[in-house]
Design an enzyme around this catalytic site. Structure first.
Site, mmCIF file in Angstrom:
data_model
loop_
_atom_site.group_PDB
_atom_site.id
_atom_site.type_symbol
_atom_site.label_atom_id
_atom_site.label_comp_id
_atom_site.label_asym_id
_atom_site.label_seq_id
_atom_site.Cartn_x
_atom_site.Cartn_y
_atom_site.Cartn_z
ATOM 1 N N TYR A 187 0.732 -1.143 0.183
ATOM 2 C CA TYR A 187 -0.179 0.021 0.071
ATOM 3 C C TYR A 187 0.719 1.183 0.219
ATOM 4 C CZ TYR A 187 -4.673 -1.867 1.172
ATOM 5 O OH TYR A 187 -5.602 -2.567 1.303
ATOM 6 N N GLU A 196 -6.701 -0.124 7.979
ATOM 7 C CA GLU A 196 -6.738 0.414 9.510
ATOM 8 C C GLU A 196 -5.612 1.650 9.636
ATOM 9 O OE1 GLU A 196 -8.561 -2.691 8.397
ATOM 10 O OE2 GLU A 196 -6.392 -3.422 8.425
ATOM 11 N N GLU A 205 -11.223 -1.820 -2.742
ATOM 12 C CA GLU A 205 -12.476 -2.421 -1.958
ATOM 13 C C GLU A 205 -13.804 -1.190 -2.197
ATOM 14 O OE1 GLU A 205 -11.306 -3.558 1.839
ATOM 15 O OE2 GLU A 205 -11.003 -5.656 1.006
ATOM 16 N N GLU A 245 -6.543 -10.440 -0.854
ATOM 17 C CA GLU A 245 -6.435 -10.420 0.542
ATOM 18 C C GLU A 245 -7.032 -11.516 1.057
ATOM 19 O OE1 GLU A 245 -8.156 -6.862 2.568
ATOM 20 O OE2 GLU A 245 -6.908 -5.490 1.265
ATOM 21 N N TYR A 251 -1.234 -8.260 13.940
ATOM 22 C CA TYR A 251 -2.288 -8.765 13.093
ATOM 23 C C TYR A 251 -2.271 -10.278 13.169
ATOM 24 C CZ TYR A 251 -5.615 -8.166 9.035
ATOM 25 O OH TYR A 251 -6.718 -8.001 8.358
#
Length: 634
Positions: free
Chosen positions: A76, A122, A181, A261, A328
């Site tokens: 990202y 997030e 998304e 993902e 995570y």
């Protein structure tokens, strides 16, 4: 001989051009696969966020991913990390994206780039810069004129840098995601998606694969996909693989199956239990997808840390802030250590491709430095502090709707100050009738802490005082919403506060740039108030971790402390909130420490510090623990 020599030299000079021209990465719709340099290709990828890992550790993490058997990584690009202030672009140091891509290339990893402009992740406001909210009616993630103008400028900078890194140009980027998304967002604006598609083609050319990814529902796939963008899907271990890929096939009848993902773990909010996803389920399902010929990206492979103020938040029935650790439950831990989940995944990958020869790089060394006792050095009602770390802003109207972005302070804390309009000898309710506290407010009268108010959950508290007493309200931004329809998440006091029957007016507003104050050493012990007793309300403490000759990773635990922020040598580690949990320790990477000089520790405690005023540096994390009265460094 001379013509022959000339021909040979010319041929050698042209080799890079010939080599670049021979490189290709494409979709074979007839055979339902990717093709790399003309040969069928299946990627096995993992997500890693350079913005959550110190630059000094990028190579270590990438090498561990490569040695697990991955042939690609997914990355990202947070817009707000690179353009925090409008028009000021930062690609240096921990923001040096091209250096990160080069390290991945040297390691042997291809790259799936996800530049947004929105990324979710997030991350604060889903990667969108907060200065966009200075346009009060802007519709984010849409064909809104102001939004399109800003995204066009950003991509003009970013994608121009990325074009040389495309695989066909000699780099390692094999595909690029458009938006993220989008089907889960309310706007469902195809004109916006077409605009982005055109921008990406303008700056990246016609050859690169552009794709979308969306959740496993028809609504999400309908609104998130667009002709000309390859549609992929995402899902975790709670999903039927066959049903999910049948859904992808409805939108992409031909081409490779792709799970962009595949969730190896999950995020934590403050107040949650620490999330975990079963290793056996992850490895079994990964093997099944790879057996079907699908290309898979594991999200996350290493999560890292929400240093500073970069954590995001969710808002479903109420506002819920994401914790500092982005561990995570991923195959590589927050500190980059291989886990049993990583070993199980490597065993699966061995069945589908050759694993690189050689040992897995070990965990980075950890050290328990022990206890450090802090001194209280500042309280927020000291005028000298405000003068040093803020700039006053006096609105010309009575309602304190001026939020962070209007004062060009996007993160951290803001002080709102007024006076009591009348005598209130008996406890009198201070009310935020329109839920205008974004996100937590710490209230004091004449420097005496009275309590707190919190978005969605605590909108009333009682105060007492005399007419003319100074009312200070410090508002903490707990991170902007990163998912859903509430991403226009302004911070500060966003509506009237009412004391009894009186609307409070005549506010002075002070953005508090605490990070600059810490970096300049203004808040170290000895400057003011050293040795004062602990008390209630926002206070700053400092101390020194003595040099030991080591600068190894460690984890700081604040047992008995309530809520706040920690800095080590001027670096903001993020938020602590052990009473709410689940996270009990903050990760301190070794590169943040000095092996030879004293290490300055600064703590902003927002509610109440313990009488012992100690913090503990441990050699292991606690991410799912209940506080105990006694702790040991080991």
């Amino acid at each position: 001989m001379k013509p022959l020599i000339t021909f040979v030299l010319l041929s050698l000079c042209l080799l890079p051009i010939i080599f670049a021209d021979s490189r290709s990465f494409s979709i074979d719709y007839k055979n339902n696969c990717f093709r790399k340099d003309g040969k069928p290709f299946q990627y096995i990828s993992g997500s890693i966020h350079y913005s959550r890992i110190p630059r000094e550790y990028w190579k270590d993490r990438l090498l561990k991913m490569y040695m697990t058997g991955l042939n690609a990584i997914q990355v990202y690009v947070p817009w707000n990390f690179h353009e925090t202030l409008q028009g000021v672009f930062n690609f240096a140091g921990d923001r040096d994206l091209e250096y990160f891509l080069n390290l991945a290339n040297q390691t042997g990893l291809l790259v799936i780039l996800r530049p947004g402009p929105y990324i979710c992740a997030e991350w604060e406001m889903g990667g969108l810069p907060a200065w966009l909210l200075q346009k009060p009616n802007i519709i984010l993630r849409s064909a809104d004129t102001e939004y399109l103008k800003a995204t066009s400028v950003w991509f003009g900078v970013l994608l121009t840098k990325m074009r040389p890194w495309l695989y066909q140009n000699g780099g390692n980027i094999i595909s690029v995601q458009v938006e993220n998304e989008y089907g889960s967002y309310f706007a469902c604006d195809y004109n916006y998606m077409r605009h982005l598609h055109n921008l990406f083609r303008l700056f990246l050319g016609e050859d690169v694969i552009l794709f979308t990814t969306d959740g496993n529902t028809d609504k999400e796939m309908i609104c998130g996909t667009l002709e000309g963008l390859y549609a992929t899907i995402d899902f975790g271990t709670d999903t039927n693989i066959t049903a999910a890929f049948i859904r992808q096939r409805r939108f992409e009848p031909k081409g490779p199956l792709v799970n962009s993902e595949f969730y190896t773990g999950w995020l934590d909010h403050w107040g949650d239990k620490h999330a975990s996803v079963d290793t056996v389920k992850v490895s079994k399902m990964l093997g099944e997808m790879l057996s079907m010929g699908a290309s898979v990206n594991m999200y996350m492979f290493e999560g890292g840390t929400n240093f500073g103020y970069w954590n995001g938040a969710d808002h479903d029935t109420r506002f819920r802030s994401v914790v500092t650790s982005y561990d995570y439950n991923a195959p590589l831990s927050e500190a980059g250590d291989p886990t049993d989940k990583l070993l199980a995944i490597r065993d699966v990958i061995k069945n589908f491709r050759d694993i690189p020869v050689g040992p897995m790089p070990p965990a980075t060394p950890k050290f328990a430095y022990g206890f450090v006792t802090l001194q209280k050095v500042w309280t927020f009602h000291i005028a000298k502090l405000i003068c040093k770390i803020s700039c006053p802003y006096k609105p010309s109207y009575s309602v304190p709707i001026l939020c962070y972005v209007n004062c060009v302070q996007y993160y951290g804390s803001m002080l709102y100050r007024t006076t009591l309009p009348r005598n209130v000898p008996e406890p009198t309710p201070l009310i935020s009738p329109l839920n205008g506290i974004h996100d937590r407010a710490y209230v004091s009268v004449n420097g005496v802490y009275k309590g707190l108010m919190e978005r969605d959950t605590a909108l009333v508290m009682n105060v007492t005082g005399q007419q003319g007493d100074q009312l200070d309200i410090i508002v903490e931004n707990m991170g902007r919403v990163n998912f859903g329809s509430y991403i226009n998440d302004n911070k500060g006091l966003l509506g009237n506060l009412i004391l009894g029957n009186d609307v409070l007016t005549d506010w002075s507003i002070y953005p508090l740039d605490i990070d600059t104050a810490v970096a300049n050493g203004w808040l170290q012990a000895g400057h003011s108030g050293s040795g004062m007793e602990a008390g209630d309300g926002p206070m700053i403490y400092s101390g020194t971790l003595k040099s030991t000759g080591l600068a190894w990773d460690t984890f700081v635990k604040l047992n008995g402390w309530t809520k706040g922020q920690v800095w080590v040598n001027g670096v903001n580690l993020g938020r602590y909130w052990p009473q709410r949990g689940p996270q009990q320790t903050l990760y301190v990477p070794g590169p943040f420490l000095s092996a030879t000089q004293p290490n300055n520790i600064t703590v902003l405690e927002l509610e109440r510090a313990p009488s012992h005023r100690r913090i503990l540096f441990m050699d292991r994390p606690q991410l799912n623990s209940v506080q105990k009265d006694n702790d040991s460094p080991h």
